[in-house]
Design a protein around this motif. Structure first.
Motif, short mmCIF file in Angstrom:
data_model
loop_
_atom_site.label_atom_id
_atom_site.label_comp_id
_atom_site.label_asym_id
_atom_site.label_seq_id
_atom_site.Cartn_x
_atom_site.Cartn_y
_atom_site.Cartn_z
N ILE A 100 49.22 100.16 -54.72
CA ILE A 100 49.19 101.92 -54.91
C ILE A 100 50.74 102.17 -55.34
CG2 ILE A 100 49.23 103.92 -53.65
CD1 ILE A 100 46.57 102.53 -52.10
N GLY A 101 50.79 103.10 -56.24
CA GLY A 101 51.99 103.59 -56.61
C GLY A 101 52.67 102.62 -57.69
N LYS A 102 52.19 101.40 -58.09
CA LYS A 102 52.86 100.57 -58.91
C LYS A 102 52.30 100.45 -60.29
CE LYS A 102 54.20 97.75 -55.29
NZ LYS A 102 54.11 96.52 -54.49
N THR A 103 51.30 101.18 -60.35
CA THR A 103 50.59 101.41 -61.89
C THR A 103 51.59 102.10 -62.97
OG1 THR A 103 49.39 103.37 -61.42
CG2 THR A 103 48.19 101.15 -60.75
N SER A 104 51.26 101.46 -64.16
CA SER A 104 51.95 102.13 -65.33
C SER A 104 50.64 102.75 -66.06
CB SER A 104 52.79 101.29 -66.10
OG SER A 104 51.95 100.27 -66.64
N TYR A 105 49.41 102.55 -65.73
CA TYR A 105 48.33 103.18 -66.55
C TYR A 105 46.97 102.91 -65.55
CZ TYR A 105 45.20 104.44 -70.04
OH TYR A 105 44.12 104.82 -71.02
N MET A 106 46.25 103.94 -65.59
CA MET A 106 44.75 103.56 -65.27
C MET A 106 43.82 104.31 -65.95
SD MET A 106 45.10 103.80 -60.91
CE MET A 106 43.42 102.84 -60.90
N LYS A 122 50.13 108.70 -65.62
CA LYS A 122 50.38 109.47 -64.23
C LYS A 122 49.72 108.91 -63.26
CE LYS A 122 52.39 113.57 -66.83
NZ LYS A 122 51.95 114.84 -67.03
N TYR A 123 48.51 108.22 -63.38
CA TYR A 123 47.70 107.95 -62.18
C TYR A 123 48.18 106.82 -61.46
CZ TYR A 123 44.26 111.13 -64.37
OH TYR A 123 43.62 112.23 -64.83
N LYS A 124 48.59 106.76 -60.26
CA LYS A 124 48.91 105.73 -59.63
C LYS A 124 48.06 105.21 -58.39
CE LYS A 124 52.97 106.47 -61.42
NZ LYS A 124 53.26 105.36 -62.50
N TRP A 125 46.92 105.93 -58.10
CA TRP A 125 46.01 105.51 -57.21
C TRP A 125 44.52 105.35 -57.43
CZ3 TRP A 125 48.91 109.95 -56.17
CH2 TRP A 125 50.16 109.60 -55.52
N ARG A 131 17.90 108.01 -64.64
CA ARG A 131 16.86 107.03 -65.06
C ARG A 131 17.30 106.42 -66.45
NH1 ARG A 131 13.28 111.31 -62.98
NH2 ARG A 131 13.42 112.08 -65.08
N LEU A 132 18.91 106.93 -66.80
CA LEU A 132 19.30 106.02 -67.82
C LEU A 132 20.24 104.92 -67.50
CD1 LEU A 132 20.13 109.29 -69.86
CD2 LEU A 132 17.99 107.90 -70.28
N CYS A 133 20.46 103.89 -68.46
CA CYS A 133 21.28 102.90 -68.29
C CYS A 133 22.76 103.22 -68.56
CB CYS A 133 21.00 101.50 -69.05
SG CYS A 133 19.21 100.92 -68.93
N VAL A 134 23.81 102.60 -67.85
CA VAL A 134 25.13 103.01 -67.97
C VAL A 134 25.95 101.74 -68.20
CG1 VAL A 134 24.80 105.25 -66.84
CG2 VAL A 134 25.67 103.00 -65.64
N GLN A 135 27.21 101.81 -68.83
CA GLN A 135 28.09 100.86 -68.95
C GLN A 135 29.28 101.54 -68.03
OE1 GLN A 135 29.11 98.90 -72.43
NE2 GLN A 135 27.01 98.65 -72.92
N VAL A 136 29.80 100.90 -67.32
CA VAL A 136 31.12 101.32 -66.50
C VAL A 136 32.44 100.57 -66.64
CG1 VAL A 136 30.38 100.58 -64.27
CG2 VAL A 136 31.90 102.66 -64.51
N THR A 137 33.38 100.93 -66.96
CA THR A 137 34.89 100.17 -66.99
C THR A 137 35.88 100.83 -66.39
OG1 THR A 137 34.09 99.34 -69.34
CG2 THR A 137 36.21 99.07 -68.68
N GLY A 138 36.76 99.79 -65.56
CA GLY A 138 38.16 100.50 -65.15
C GLY A 138 39.19 99.64 -65.97
N THR A 139 40.23 100.28 -65.81
CA THR A 139 41.40 99.44 -66.75
C THR A 139 42.52 99.94 -65.99
OG1 THR A 139 40.25 99.49 -68.80
CG2 THR A 139 42.37 98.93 -68.97
N LEU A 140 43.57 99.03 -65.75
CA LEU A 140 44.73 99.43 -65.25
C LEU A 140 45.71 98.32 -65.53
CD1 LEU A 140 45.63 97.71 -62.36
CD2 LEU A 140 43.75 98.79 -61.66
N ARG A 141 47.15 98.85 -65.49
CA ARG A 141 48.48 98.02 -65.66
C ARG A 141 49.38 98.13 -64.70
NH1 ARG A 141 50.30 99.92 -70.77
NH2 ARG A 141 48.63 98.69 -71.62
N ILE A 142 49.69 96.92 -63.97
CA ILE A 142 50.85 96.95 -63.10
C ILE A 142 52.05 96.91 -63.61
CG2 ILE A 142 51.50 96.15 -60.67
CD1 ILE A 142 48.55 97.39 -60.57
N GLY A 143 53.11 97.97 -63.42
CA GLY A 143 54.35 97.53 -64.27
C GLY A 143 54.29 97.34 -65.72
N SER A 144 54.88 96.37 -66.27
CA SER A 144 54.74 95.87 -67.45
C SER A 144 53.98 94.50 -67.70
CB SER A 144 56.22 95.44 -67.95
OG SER A 144 56.71 94.41 -67.11
N GLN A 145 53.04 94.39 -66.66
CA GLN A 145 52.12 93.12 -66.97
C GLN A 145 51.11 93.66 -67.92
OE1 GLN A 145 50.58 91.81 -63.15
NE2 GLN A 145 52.55 92.07 -62.10
#
Length: 159
Positions: free
Chosen positions: A82-88, A115-118, A129-143
């Protein structure tokens, strides 16, 4: 909300000011995000694909509301980051034509920012009743960017 008559009392002006503040507050002010009271958790996926150390950097969760007839997704960073993300980022794709391909008239909604940190989201889509795809992506610092969610190309949670 349309206000047709202004009241002379300070209470009315205070209420209008409070509504203005609530509507303009960024999503990050909410602790870990929320889809709403009628939403129930459908699935949670680890955000770990692409992590060099194999760790889960967060989760992406799919929710559904039988009353709103919509699905909702939120990506959250793991507590230790938490607070260490550079992108979400979070995305929710809906297979509206029911052919299990992403093409017209399918829809996708997404939310992401440096700007998102959490958390990122919530994002909502009409998907009863419809199918979905869900994705989450994040970057910690410069990783490198790490992602997770439904397997790429797989349509899930069709209820």
């Amino acid at each position: 909300m349309k206000i047709t008559r202004w009241g002379a009392s300070g209470v009315t002006l205070t209420a209008v000011a409070a509504l203005t503040l609530v509507s303009s507050t960024p999503a990050q002010a909410l602790p870990q995000g929320s889809c709403g009271a009628s939403y129930r958790k459908v699935a949670t996926y680890s955000i770990s694909h692409g992590a060099k150390d194999g760790k889960a950097y967060g989760t992406v969760t799919l929710y559904q509301s039988p009353t709103a007839h919509r699905k909702c997704a939120i990506a959250r960073v793991a507590t230790s980051y938490i607070g260490k993300t550079s992108y979400m980022y979070v995305s929710l794709l809906v297979d509206r034509n029911r052919n299990k391909k992403y093409d017209a008239p399918d829809i996708g909604v997404a939310d992401g920012s440096p700007k998102y940190k959490w958390f990122a989201g919530p994002v909502f889509a009409p998907a009863d009743r419809l199918c979905v795809q869900v994705t989450g992506t994040l970057r910690i610092g410069s990783q490198p960017t790490v992602e997770g969610g439904t397997p790429t190309g797989k349509w899930k949670h069709c209820g």
